[in-house]
Motif scaffolding. Structure first.
Motif, short mmCIF file in Angstrom:
data_model
loop_
_atom_site.label_atom_id
_atom_site.label_comp_id
_atom_site.label_asym_id
_atom_site.label_seq_id
_atom_site.Cartn_x
_atom_site.Cartn_y
_atom_site.Cartn_z
N VAL A 1 0.84 -1.20 0.00
CA VAL A 1 0.00 0.00 0.00
C VAL A 1 0.87 1.25 0.00
CG1 VAL A 1 -1.57 1.34 1.48
CG2 VAL A 1 -2.01 -1.08 1.07
N HIS B 1 1.75 7.74 -6.44
CA HIS B 1 0.82 8.85 -6.68
C HIS B 1 1.12 10.06 -5.77
CE1 HIS B 1 -1.88 6.66 -9.40
NE2 HIS B 1 -1.42 5.62 -8.75
N PHE C 1 1.60 10.04 -2.50
CA PHE C 1 1.11 9.93 -1.12
C PHE C 1 2.25 9.38 -0.27
CE2 PHE C 1 -2.62 10.36 -3.58
CZ PHE C 1 -3.63 10.83 -2.75
N VAL D 1 -3.10 8.57 4.46
CA VAL D 1 -4.28 8.46 3.59
C VAL D 1 -4.27 7.10 2.89
CG1 VAL D 1 -5.46 9.42 1.57
CG2 VAL D 1 -4.42 10.97 3.25
N SER D 2 -3.12 6.74 2.30
CA SER D 2 -3.10 5.48 1.55
C SER D 2 -3.32 4.29 2.48
CB SER D 2 -1.82 5.34 0.73
OG SER D 2 -0.69 5.43 1.54
N ARG E 1 -7.10 12.49 -7.65
CA ARG E 1 -5.89 11.76 -7.26
C ARG E 1 -6.21 10.67 -6.24
NH1 ARG E 1 -1.51 15.69 -5.23
NH2 ARG E 1 -0.32 13.78 -5.10
N ALA E 2 -7.22 10.92 -5.41
CA ALA E 2 -7.63 9.89 -4.44
C ALA E 2 -8.21 8.69 -5.19
CB ALA E 2 -8.65 10.46 -3.46
N ALA F 1 -7.43 7.75 -8.22
CA ALA F 1 -6.31 7.04 -8.86
C ALA F 1 -5.59 6.17 -7.84
CB ALA F 1 -5.35 8.05 -9.48
N LEU F 2 -5.44 6.69 -6.63
CA LEU F 2 -4.77 5.93 -5.57
C LEU F 2 -5.58 4.68 -5.21
CD1 LEU F 2 -2.62 5.54 -3.36
CD2 LEU F 2 -3.95 7.05 -1.91
N GLU G 1 -4.99 2.05 -7.73
CA GLU G 1 -3.64 1.48 -7.55
C GLU G 1 -3.64 0.48 -6.38
OE1 GLU G 1 -0.96 2.90 -9.52
OE2 GLU G 1 0.26 1.21 -8.82
N GLU G 2 -4.32 0.85 -5.30
CA GLU G 2 -4.36 -0.03 -4.12
C GLU G 2 -5.17 -1.29 -4.39
OE1 GLU G 2 -4.85 1.46 -0.19
OE2 GLU G 2 -3.99 3.41 -0.66
#
Lengths: 100, 220
Positions: free
Chosen positions: A30, A37, A39, B94-95, B120-121, B123-124, B127-128
């Motif tokens: 994660v 991105h 983060f 956040v992630s 962007r959230a 997109a994340l 990805e997750e």
């Protein structure tokens, strides 16, 4: 969208949590997904090094050479600073003065 | 119990307001709710300090990046709905919070800037999902909207829907009662009247009901 006057009630029996992987390996995945991105780790970092001393007062004492040597030797023996030794000596002096 | 993560890297998008409205409405509807305050601005903690918490609600403050996964796990097993309020930055916290969610809500104001950063959230999340091999239900909620939809709002909503993004209807409208929650604490039923309270209460309940619907679907 109308929900009329019917009160909205939650049936907790309808709500089930899905199993989520929280293993260190999953967290690592994660983290790297997040980094792609932007983060990233933004936790405030703890200050490194020694904390500033609360001893901000200063005395300007001149003593006889053999007393200076004695204090230096005592400092070396105990590992305390000269300031701490003076504080201890001062405490002793105050307590002796208080004793009739 | 389900975990709802409120995430957007954009500050001022309405995350804390969404968290409080959702939490108080769900508690009012009979659920036990825990709000996790992971925002260093401590908006939720501030709200909680204003007055006694509504029944069935609890707040956990100062949850940091290193504690977030463990804290959610602990609360998750506790028979409560967990709502995670995050800071408006792109952080590892956040992630990690997204990785433990049953539903991720991304609040955004109907502006190009909010949409660009809010996406962007999304997109994340994608990805997750790939990294963890599980789908993470997510939705966008527009916040601080006006009674008459702006052209920008219509265009952003159409664009998101066109990309398959779930947009919650109704949006959370700009209402004095919603911002007053942070002045008085409590919920929409306990604060002194601010403007059209029935409209605010109806909006909040309808929004919470839509979120509940998604939670039920996500747990099937």
């Amino acid at each position: 969208m109308s929900h009329g006057n019917a009160p909205f009630r939650i049936d907790i029996g309808n709500l089930k949590s899905r199993a989520k992987d929280s293993s260190p390996q999953a967290v690592e995945k994660v983290d790297s997904a997040g980094e792609k991105h932007g983060f990233v780790d933004r936790e405030p970092k703890k200050q490194r090094g020694r904390k500033p001393s609360p001893r901000t007062g200063q005395v300007h004492a001149k003593v006889l050479p053999h007393i200076a040597d004695d204090i230096a030797n005592e400092q070396k023996r105990t590992g305390k600073t000269q300031g701490v030794l003076i504080e201890e000596a001062w405490a002793l002096y105050r307590s002796q003065k208080a004793t009739p | 119990m389900p975990v709802i993560t409120i995430a957007s890297p954009k500050g001022g998008s309405g995350k804390s307001t969404t968290s409080v409205i959702l939490g108080t409405e769900m508690a009012h509807a009979g659920a036990e709710v825990t709000l996790l305050d992971c925002d260093p601005n401590r908006s939720i903690t501030l709200w909680a300090s204003r007055s006694a918490l509504p029944p069935r609600m609890a707040v956990l403050s100062h949850v940091s990046e290193s504690e977030i996964v463990r804290t959610i796990k602990q609360q998750d097993a506790d028979g409560r709905i967990v709502i995670v309020d995050l800071e408006g930055v792109a952080s590892r916290l956040v992630s990690r919070a997204i990785s433990q969610a049953d539903l991720v809500l991304t609040p955004m104001r109907a502006t190009t800037l909010d949409a660009t950063i809010g996406v962007r959230a999304l997109a994340l999340i994608a990805e997750e999902e790939e990294a963890l091999g599980r789908s993470i239900r997510h939705a966008v909620v527009f916040t601080m909207t006006r009674a008459i939809k702006s052209k920008q709002h219509t265009a952003i909503e159409a664009s998101l829907k066109g990309q398959g993004v779930d947009v919650i209807v109704p949006p959370l409208m700009e209402r004095a009662a919603f911002s007053a929650l942070f002045e008085f604490g409590g919920d929409l039923r306990s604060i002194p009247a601010q403007g059209r309270m029935d409209g605010a209460t109806e909006n909040a309940a309808a929004f919470a009901q839509e979120v509940y619907k998604r939670l039920v679907e996500a747990s099937q």
